[in-house]
Design an enzyme around this catalytic site. Structure first.
Site, PDB file in Angstrom:
ATOM      1  N   GLU A   1       9.786  -1.810  -5.166  1.00 18.74           N
ATOM      2  CA  GLU A   1      10.452  -0.823  -6.026  1.00 18.74           C
ATOM      3  C   GLU A   1      11.859  -1.261  -6.436  1.00 18.74           C
ATOM      4  O   GLU A   1      12.852  -0.646  -6.054  1.00 18.74           O
ATOM      5  CB  GLU A   1      10.493   0.535  -5.331  1.00 18.74           C
ATOM      6  CG  GLU A   1       9.118   1.148  -5.152  1.00 18.74           C
ATOM      7  CD  GLU A   1       9.144   2.532  -4.521  1.00 18.74           C
ATOM      8  OE1 GLU A   1      10.153   2.869  -3.886  1.00 18.74           O
ATOM      9  OE2 GLU A   1       8.158   3.265  -4.654  1.00 18.74           O
TER      10      GLU A   1
ATOM     11  N   GLU B   1       1.083   2.920  -4.888  1.00 17.56           N
ATOM     12  CA  GLU B   1       1.339   4.012  -3.949  1.00 17.56           C
ATOM     13  C   GLU B   1       0.925   5.309  -4.630  1.00 17.56           C
ATOM     14  O   GLU B   1       1.469   5.655  -5.670  1.00 17.56           O
ATOM     15  CB  GLU B   1       2.827   4.079  -3.557  1.00 17.56           C
ATOM     16  CG  GLU B   1       3.363   2.797  -2.940  1.00 17.56           C
ATOM     17  CD  GLU B   1       4.840   2.888  -2.538  1.00 17.56           C
ATOM     18  OE1 GLU B   1       5.432   3.973  -2.646  1.00 17.56           O
ATOM     19  OE2 GLU B   1       5.405   1.844  -2.141  1.00 17.56           O
TER      20      GLU B   1
HETATM   21 ZN    ZN Z   1       7.887   4.075  -2.413  1.00 16.52          ZN
END
Ligand code: ZN
Ligand code: ZN
Ligand code: ZN
Lengths: 635, 635, 635
Positions: C142, C313
């Site tokens: 991320e 995710e």
């Molecule tokens: Zn995350």
């Protein structure tokens, strides 16, 4: 009244200058302000002066018949200069440096930068001081813009200590005046005194007030250094500075005393959006500005510099800096121009000639669009020029009402609001607006100004009454209205012996036993009015003139003096002004929403700030939205 | 109950002291707190002690028959001291020093300052420790005021590392306990551990919890250093500290164990304005304070120090520090005094004797105005003194209801709210208020306190149940209500094996499968009640006692134990309390809005906090606004 | 589409791994992502590599038939590494270091850290690069999470200067391009240029835009360093990075070009709560997420990396990081999975396998509860696996509508909003949502993507049109809708010669004479629609297609091109899309609230995001809340 514009020859190819100058003149402009941000072009390297381009620009503009207001470029020192003394930047209240990359990146207290500012001022004055096209000088630009009055730098701390020493002589005197025994805040030497920021909880309000006084004095002395140079090297030119709107961080009366005329930068739409006005006003007036914004500042700054004043920057379209930036209604630029004219401005200068298509202000409208076509305002400027020409010079007359304004009062209320919505400017503006709504012209005057000759005097609040103030009031025989908190503090930010209103008790015999602040949405009811935000509990043998339903007195009258011990709503203010008008023999006119009037010696101007046509009963005229009507006065 | 006031002889000319002392006594006061901010007058230069003035002040007050509570002045070290070790100030979470200029400018973890604090404490104790007028000592002042418990200084980091080493022994144990494998946060040595601030996103909650525990322990040990000195040098004097309102930054139960009696500073109007109360409450009670504020703290602090407690500072009029500062309704100062009396306070001391006309607190009312005239509260103090005298000493009896309060629980909820409106204090206060509204007296007790003898026990939430807590609950045979999140965390801020409610499953066999937080304005409906903010999904073989319309169970009962898996609204809480009362044989009285009652061994006190007269049905009395009624109990 | 999960073997006792792996496979998962936060376990001390545990973890997972996505652990450098070069952390806009204690504590521009990141990447690639269980690599984690793209460190300043020098060659060219003559901001050398933070007022927008471009390039080159290593040492494995939601701080199209497939992290409930959605949407969809959140990102990231993408995710229950964290409605996890499937994801991986009972994310749900029992989502995962298996692979087809998305456009609108509510993402999302509400599938494409083959093209805004963009548009013969501000800036953040819309004037001959922004709550009315937030004053000889009641034109059409000079409300957008659909021969379906559809080559999926059953008229099906229906398409 002359018209002008702000122009940046350094932003445009040199071959456009001549055409620009011609078009300015053709549009009815006779003034042009230049130079205030041009330091990096005048001196691209330390000591290497590049005057030629500016010589040509000045000549080109002058040859077109324009008179020039030349700005000293001290608001934007170049990077090379800042890098020679990185500690010249201001330090914010949180301790962070406020660096290079935009403007106003200097601390007023940095002696090294002061020397540089004097040096460039001398150089410009020597170069252009006797140029025939130079009509006036502007020192720096918008002192204090972007919150730059207060700095918490080492330089500021050092000069603050010296300022304190000059004021108090000994640490003991300082301790006694600030009453530093409280919380063991006593000092043994001036060197121990720091600026009042970064304390665990709030510092002594006396400490803050002196820091604000000091910071204001720093602006004054910084400006005076330039004024001294310019008046000596370039005599017979007016010296001005362009003040801002709703801005109280330094004492403009003090700066005003050092300059020949006060000017200000008028952005009614941006100010409406950025300041305290409620949602309804922000919606109803979003393309006109609230009807009293421009007039309030005209009247305020007219009182700052012997009555000589002008508008240095007038919004001609949408600006770039408010949270929302609508366009003025068609007609508003002419209306604003005429409002300045009616208030006695020497000139109105539009910001800016041509919208710059680049950098920070690229979304700020000008009289021309970035592509050189005329923008919305151009025709309105021509129209205003014609009307001004037709009417000829207007003589400003003393207004019936004086409203006392004090920068120190703003500081006191800001340092110790006691109630979260007690805002000095909002209070004063509310009183001003109530007077205007009843048709009155108003002179906004300093607390040390002469008050004789007025038919009504208003003191919305003045926590610290300057020496002689009570005496001057006591000499009046016209109605006087004194607002809450007046006289509630000594010069050193203490409660006076005998409590508030201190010496004003000689005028209205009463004592403020205690005060309370009220949260937003809570009000105390009277008969047809309400008191909000602030309510004083008054002990007096006088019978109250206005009282709450609970019986508590709010307004007390003794002869021609009234004291109002709360934040009055509009109905109470209106009732008080009407009574005072009756007493002094003045007629009131309740104007419809959005309509305002202003009189010169010979004419009455009526301005419709609303977005609907409005009938002005006095004259029988229906005035179109964003428009004005002029009536010759028969005297 | 004695009455007293806070007095600052150093603020006033010495020739006023004697008269002040006489007037205090005349007003019915017998106690006076002094000295806690006077360091710069006691020791104006390092080591130069100026005791004489304080000797005279103490003698003057004592000679008037007043007993003195003497404060150690460690909340306000003088500038000269700070300048000898500039790193003694706290560092805020953003890394900024919190400097000199107000008060509490020290870091609890600075060893150098600790030595200085001990030195001045020893000096004061030696000077006055056996003076007959000295009845008690106050250590420092309002630990933690202005957010001063947490400091992120190098000094704090150093002592934190030592604290961790003492607790965990090895870095490996620390890593295992905090589970630092998460996000590779593992340490090889204690020296690698920093305070948990200035991380990119939130630090490990276990790290934060230990930092809060450490910071609390620092307050405790700082205080204990003074207690040790005072108890040794000045035996037979009570030692106290004045706690604050709605303040949970350190564990007051821990400090409470080291002192002889807990005192607190009661500002109902300021607290109402500053805390979470909704707009209606803030309006309806703006001049009275919410009806449970004072009582809640009385009951909380009574549970902090073996039942001995008092009010060290009682608001006598408007204060200066809330966003809005209204004046108490006439009668409220007497009412507050009687509420303290009814709760068993040893004394109530008003802050302050005379309003100081200068410095930071000049807008804070006193019993006298700055001009020396009596302020609003003076007559009410006299009245309260008469009533107290008439009634004689009151014996505090064990309340029917115990409410478990935990500072650690407040930290856990603050570190990991999971829902933005899950506020520990608000939850607990809501339960307390529901009990009071039903007419119950309440004892607020620590999570490690004995619970036997109560007729109802309430645990609004206790995420980390201390060792033995479940066992103590399990020994009870009275109704017990356990709130959401109780048992949801281990000591090291993990979810327990077998999930929440951990060991409490032995009492109510259920498992919290998952939890959700709900945004403000969203609620889940049950039959006549709502659950808001927090909702647990519970697996259990029990049939829910209360369920949502969706069928999901909210309250589960097993024998005398109930578990409530959500934030209950007032109707649900009321229903639960009524059931529990029925079960235990207690009568409930639904009191009208604004009315509250409190019983001692011999009397029942009824207090009307509303601004309207209220009929108290039980006695048939109509009680005036801001007034109280007392009934002798016939036992 | 494969299913997978995120797993942290280092969090669990080694004896649980095998069982975990088996249960994953049993649940229908075939992928597992590991390793991305494990640096401190891989290398607990500098250079001491501990591979054994990871070897065993990989083998155990691989032996269970799972394929592994292995993350490089560079998002969480261990403390020992940070301590070797403390200046490797990012510096925030206020000048504060963003230290160790959570994650992402590094500055992309720190050369020392870049070397360390390469070193650990090489080490991991060498160790596992040819392991048969390793199917793919994830670089870091991320990028940009917790606001970590922009850093104002010395390291960033240094590399920024080099970036500028490479781009501009000479300081003169830089000055000319940024137009630094404005406010004397000119530089004599690149060394004089600082990052644009901590200036007194806003820095030059051209300065900011280049700083954002630079910062984006830093992310790109940081990522590319890992990609180069992985693709060389570990060939034939996909390389991906997991992007985030509603995140525009770097140019994902640029990173997308360097990786094999784009993945993203899908948290619909958290995103709904955290972003601009109004209170009604936040309430109505609190347990489902707004119906376009997931699809919008699927379509966006599918356009980022040659059409290959996945969900790395997927939220399986309540998360821990939004202000409020409700639980998904039963069915939503399956629905989200199917939405990804319908959009062509290669896999959906749930975050995380088992909820960790410790550290920062302990309140983040997993497929298992912390106690190892199955959580809410497990059954839904099984159901989704069955449906996916039954339907077989789906082929993604070109959507009828293309929507142009530009990260640079987001930066431009962020740097110079001009109106406080002009938010790029909200504008684009609104257009996307209007299209979906009418039943259209949408491809979200970069501004430099090919546009041919689409039946409708939408450009919500594109202030800076890239080279060739106008030419590509001009080659289209389908309806094209161009939104406000498009073409309003040059590459160097100036207004183009001839004003906005610059080169787009070739398509729709008009000129934006001026623009205004409108405050929230103010709108300009048309016939059945409103324009809000932004309104352009357009000069054109075209007759407007849509005009305000005032007569001012809002939408202008020239052949197949339309320009909309304001922020259109939903009715105007809908009317425009319907017209365009008619023109191009597409049917529209006005879907009921909460219903959305998506087609693959062979199937139509209908998703009900509302909490009520919804009738899908096209098929006659009533779809349960949080449920979906699938129809085979007959082609
Ligand atoms: Zn995350
Ligand atoms: Zn300006
Ligand atoms: Zn206090």
């Amino acid at each position: 009244m002359k018209l002008g514009c702000c122009y940046y020859p350094e932003h445009w190819p040199e071959d456009m200058w001549e055409d620009d100058a011609r078009r300015m003149a053709d549009m009815g402009l006779s003034l042009v302000r230049i130079g205030e941000f041009a330091w990096s072009r005048i001196e691209p390297e330390s000591g290497q002066m590049h005057w030629e381009w500016l010589d040509r620009a000045i000549d080109t503009l002058g040859n077109a018949g324009l008179k020039i207001i030349l700005g000293t470029p001290t608001a934007t020192p170049p990077k090379w200069l800042v890098d020679t003394m990185p500690d010249m930047v201001a330090i914010d209240e949180q301790g962070q440096p406020r660096g290079f990359g935009s403007r106003r990146h200097y601390c007023f207290s940095h002696n090294g930068y002061r020397a540089e500012a004097r040096r460039i001022t001398v150089a410009m004055a020597e170069r252009y001081g006797d140029h025939p096209a130079i009509a006036a000088w502007q020192t720096d630009n918008e002192y204090g813009c972007h919150d730059t009055v207060l700095s918490f730098s080492d330089a500021a701390a050092g000069r603050f200590r010296a300022w304190l020493e000059a004021r108090y002589g000994t640490p003991h005197a300082l301790n006694e005046t600030w009453r530093n025994v409280f919380w063991s805040m006593e000092y043994r030497s001036f060197a121990e005194v720091d600026p009042p920021n970064l304390t665990v909880t709030e510092a002594n309000p006396a400490h803050w007030l002196d820091y604000r006084r000091f910071a204001s004095d720093e602006v004054v002395s910084f400006n005076r250094e330039q004024v001294d140079i310019l008046s000596k090297i370039s005599p017979n030119r007016d010296i001005t500075h362009n003040f801002m709107g709703f801005f109280t961080e330094f004492d403009h009366h003090d700066v005003g005393r050092d300059i020949d005329l006060a000017t200000w930068d008028s952005y009614p739409l941006g100010f409406l959006e950025q300041f305290w006005f409620d949602g309804d006003d922000k919606r109803d007036y979003m393309r006109q500005g609230h009807p009293d914004i421009a007039a309030f500042h005209h009247d305020l700054y007219r009182g700052c510099s012997n009555g000589r004043w002008g508008v240095m920057e007038q919004q001609p379209g949408p600006v770039n800096w408010a949270r929302f930036n609508p366009a003025p209604l068609p007609g508003m630029v002419a209306l604003w121009t005429m409002e300045a004219f009616a208030h006695g401005a020497e000139f109105t200068s539009y910001f800016r000639w041509r919208q710059a298509p680049f950098a920070q202000e690229q979304m700020h409208a000008g009289l021309l669009r970035p592509d050189g076509e005329e923008a919305q305002a151009a025709d309105e400027v021509r129209e205003a020029a014609r009307v001004i020409e037709r009417l000829g010079p207007q003589q400003t007359v003393k207004a019936p009402a004086a409203l006392v304004f004090s920068y120190e009062a703003a500081w006191v209320c800001g340092i110790q609001p006691q109630g979260g919505s007690f805002r000095y400017l909002e209070l004063v503006y509310g009183w001003y607006s109530a007077l205007r709504r009843l048709g009155f012209d108003v002179d906004i005057v300093a607390a040390d100004a002469a008050l004789d000759g007025y038919e009504m005097v208003f003191v919305p609040t003045l926590p610290i009454a300057p020496d002689g103030f009570v005496k001057r009031l006591s000499a009046l025989d016209c109605p006087v209205l004194i607002g809450p908190r007046t006289g509630s503090k000594t010069h050193s930010f203490s409660i006076p012996d005998g409590l508030a209103p201190g010496g004003l008790r000689d005028l209205v015999p009463l004592t403020i036993a205690r005060v309370e602040s009220l949260r937003d949405g809570v009000a105390e009811e009277g008969d047809g009015f309400e008191v909000m935000r602030w309510l004083e509990h008054i002990e007096s043998e006088l019978v109250p003139e206005f009282a709450l339903k609970s019986g508590r007195g709010v307004v007390f009258r003794n002869e021609n003096y009234r004291y109002c011990g709360g934040w009055p709503d509009r109905p109470l203010l209106t009732a008080l002004i009407k009574r005072m008008s009756d007493e002094t023999g003045l007629a009131t006119t309740v104007l419809p929403k959005g309509l305002r009037i202003r009189r010169t010696a010979t004419h009455q101007f009526a301005f419709n700030y609303s977005s609907e046509p409005v009938l002005f009963e006095q004259t029988g005229q229906t005035i179109a939205p964003a428009s004005f009507a002029i009536t010759a006065l028969t005297t």
